[in-house]
Design a protein around this motif. Structure first.
Motif, PDB file in Angstrom:
ATOM      1  N   TRP A 128      -8.652 -13.683  -0.316  1.00  0.00           N
ATOM      2  CA  TRP A 128      -7.747 -12.656   0.193  1.00  0.00           C
ATOM      3  C   TRP A 128      -7.150 -11.925  -1.006  1.00  0.00           C
ATOM      4  O   TRP A 128      -6.225 -12.436  -1.641  1.00  0.00           O
ATOM      5  N   PRO A 129      -7.716 -10.762  -1.353  1.00  0.00           N
ATOM      6  CA  PRO A 129      -7.202 -10.018  -2.510  1.00  0.00           C
ATOM      7  C   PRO A 129      -5.735  -9.597  -2.321  1.00  0.00           C
ATOM      8  O   PRO A 129      -5.282  -9.447  -1.191  1.00  0.00           O
TER       9      PRO A 129
ATOM     10  N   LEU B 143      -3.153  -6.566  -3.072  1.00  0.00           N
ATOM     11  CA  LEU B 143      -3.083  -5.161  -3.461  1.00  0.00           C
ATOM     12  C   LEU B 143      -1.694  -4.618  -3.179  1.00  0.00           C
ATOM     13  O   LEU B 143      -1.186  -4.758  -2.065  1.00  0.00           O
TER      14      LEU B 143
ATOM     15  N   ASP C 105       9.884  -2.859  -1.725  1.00  0.00           N
ATOM     16  CA  ASP C 105       9.422  -2.348  -3.026  1.00  0.00           C
ATOM     17  C   ASP C 105       9.471  -0.825  -3.074  1.00  0.00           C
ATOM     18  O   ASP C 105       8.985  -0.224  -4.027  1.00  0.00           O
TER      19      ASP C 105
ATOM     20  N   HIS D 220       1.666 -11.708  -0.761  1.00  0.00           N
ATOM     21  CA  HIS D 220       1.113 -11.071   0.437  1.00  0.00           C
ATOM     22  C   HIS D 220       2.200 -10.464   1.325  1.00  0.00           C
ATOM     23  O   HIS D 220       1.926 -10.093   2.475  1.00  0.00           O
TER      24      HIS D 220
ATOM     25  N   ARG E 264       5.905  -9.301   6.812  1.00  0.00           N
ATOM     26  CA  ARG E 264       5.225  -8.016   6.657  1.00  0.00           C
ATOM     27  C   ARG E 264       4.787  -7.514   8.015  1.00  0.00           C
ATOM     28  O   ARG E 264       4.722  -8.278   8.978  1.00  0.00           O
TER      29      ARG E 264
ATOM     30  N   LYS F 218      -6.957   4.747  -6.963  1.00  0.00           N
ATOM     31  CA  LYS F 218      -6.948   5.018  -5.523  1.00  0.00           C
ATOM     32  C   LYS F 218      -6.615   6.478  -5.248  1.00  0.00           C
ATOM     33  O   LYS F 218      -7.136   7.078  -4.311  1.00  0.00           O
TER      34      LYS F 218
ATOM     35  N   LYS G 270       3.913  -4.604   3.437  1.00  0.00           N
ATOM     36  CA  LYS G 270       4.400  -5.901   2.982  1.00  0.00           C
ATOM     37  C   LYS G 270       5.922  -5.802   2.749  1.00  0.00           C
ATOM     38  O   LYS G 270       6.471  -4.724   2.608  1.00  0.00           O
TER      39      LYS G 270
ATOM     40  N   LEU H 295       1.614  -1.884  -5.236  1.00  0.00           N
ATOM     41  CA  LEU H 295       1.906  -0.918  -6.290  1.00  0.00           C
ATOM     42  C   LEU H 295       2.308  -1.609  -7.581  1.00  0.00           C
ATOM     43  O   LEU H 295       2.614  -0.959  -8.574  1.00  0.00           O
TER      44      LEU H 295
HETATM   45  N1  LIG Z   1       5.320  -2.922   0.587  1.00  0.00           N
HETATM   46  C1  LIG Z   1       4.037  -2.686   0.347  1.00  0.00           C
HETATM   47  N2  LIG Z   1       3.161  -2.887   1.342  1.00  0.00           N
HETATM   48  C2  LIG Z   1       1.849  -2.668   1.119  1.00  0.00           C
HETATM   49  C3  LIG Z   1       1.375  -2.181  -0.113  1.00  0.00           C
HETATM   50  C4  LIG Z   1       2.357  -1.966  -1.140  1.00  0.00           C
HETATM   51  O1  LIG Z   1       2.041  -1.549  -2.274  1.00  0.00           O
HETATM   52  N3  LIG Z   1       3.666  -2.235  -0.874  1.00  0.00           N
HETATM   53  N4  LIG Z   1       0.047  -1.948  -0.299  1.00  0.00           N
HETATM   54  C5  LIG Z   1      -0.764  -1.763   0.909  1.00  0.00           C
HETATM   55  C6  LIG Z   1      -2.178  -1.830   0.634  1.00  0.00           C
HETATM   56  S1  LIG Z   1      -2.879  -0.481  -0.105  1.00  0.00           S
HETATM   57  C7  LIG Z   1      -2.946  -2.892   1.056  1.00  0.00           C
HETATM   58  S2  LIG Z   1      -4.626  -2.859   0.936  1.00  0.00           S
HETATM   59  C8  LIG Z   1      -2.332  -4.116   1.633  1.00  0.00           C
HETATM   60  C9  LIG Z   1      -2.747  -5.332   0.840  1.00  0.00           C
HETATM   61  O2  LIG Z   1      -2.188  -6.494   1.374  1.00  0.00           O
HETATM   62  P1  LIG Z   1      -2.505  -7.860   0.644  1.00  0.00           P
HETATM   63  O3  LIG Z   1      -2.036  -7.738  -0.788  1.00  0.00           O
HETATM   64  O4  LIG Z   1      -1.778  -8.913   1.394  1.00  0.00           O
HETATM   65  O5  LIG Z   1      -3.994  -8.046   0.697  1.00  0.00           O
HETATM   66  O6  LIG Z   1      -0.927  -4.031   1.636  1.00  0.00           O
HETATM   67  C10 LIG Z   1      -0.409  -2.773   1.991  1.00  0.00           C
HETATM   68  N5  LIG Z   1       1.001  -2.903   2.153  1.00  0.00           N
END
Ligand SMILES: Nc1nc2c(c(=O)[nH]1)N[C@H]1C(S)=C(S)[C@@H](COP(=O)(O)O)O[C@H]1N2
Ligand SMILES: [Mo]
Length: 218
Positions: free
Chosen positions: A48-49, A51, A135, A166, A171, A16, A184, A53
């Protein structure tokens, strides 16, 4: 609010960062010409992917707290029961991830950001919100976007508690911006007078992130 040290490096995180420097996925479509429900450069998914860290904190509701502070008249830290006692809002919205997937018709339950703002009363100088997560993740949004009618701190999806993967127990959800703005495992919102880059915004991603204008990268 201090954040934990930067989370571990992962392959996706490195990809990314590279996409930002290459401006990958930009279609250059005229945003005004973009019709319909799918923003430019996006494709629809049914699943629902997940994503993030790569570090998914395990926060039991009993240990969860949400600190709302910074440039506000009444800083507040909500525990789980205080959060759940606030007015509950139900919405349905689409989500758009900067990695090009979009998912329609997500049913959410949570507390609207307008109800959170009523509680803390941001001062006149407050113009941005910096979201902090368990996180160590952070992301920044203009206050006007944070205060959007569809923005909320959510605890349920599709009628069920939000899973840990998620971002459960709660979140942020700001559906009119790319999903990286929807922090999140939310633990804090800091109201600021000047914009301050969060994690992805410090790594080549846009300070606002409007999918219709393809605000993917800085
Ligand atoms: N705390 C936290 N929130 C986050 C992230 C994260 O790494 N940590 N990633 C973000 C990114 S890049 C995306 S695309 C979405 C993904 O949410 P999902 O895993 O519920 O699809 O969360 C976002 N919120
Ligand atoms: Mo993302």
């Amino acid at each position: 609010m201090t954040d934990e040290p930067p989370p571990p490096d992962s392959k996706l995180t490195r990809s990314k960062q590279r996409w930002a420097s290459e401006h990958k996925f930009i279609t250059g479509q005229d945003a005004r010409a973009a019709q319909g429900r799918l923003p430019p450069g996006q494709h629809l998914v049914r699943d629902w992917p997940v994503l993030d860290l790569g570090r998914q904190p395990d926060v039991a509701p009993e240990r969860w707290a949400l600190a709302l502070g910074g440039l506000v008249e009444r800083p507040v830290t909500l525990d789980w029961s205080g959060f759940m006692a606030l007015p509950q809002t139900r919405t349905q919205s689409d989500m758009h991830c900067v990695t090009t997937w979009s998912r329609y018709d997500n049913a959410w339950t949570g507390v609207s950001t307008r109800d959170l703002l009523d509680l803390v009363q941001p001062r006149a100088e407050a113009a941005f919100a910096l979201l902090h997560s368990y996180d160590g993740y952070t992301t920044n949004v203009p206050l006007a976007d944070f205060a959007d009618a569809a923005a909320m701190a959510v605890h349920s999806w599709d009628g069920k508690p939000l899973t840990r993967a998620h971002g459960g127990p709660a979140r942020m959800l700001i559906p009119h911006l790319y999903l990286w703005k929807s922090a999140k495992w939310l633990r804090g919102v800091e109201f600021l007078s000047a914009d301050k880059a969060g994690f992805w915004e410090s790594n080549g991603y846009h300070m606002r992130g409007d999918p219709w204008a393809e605000e993917r990268y800085s």
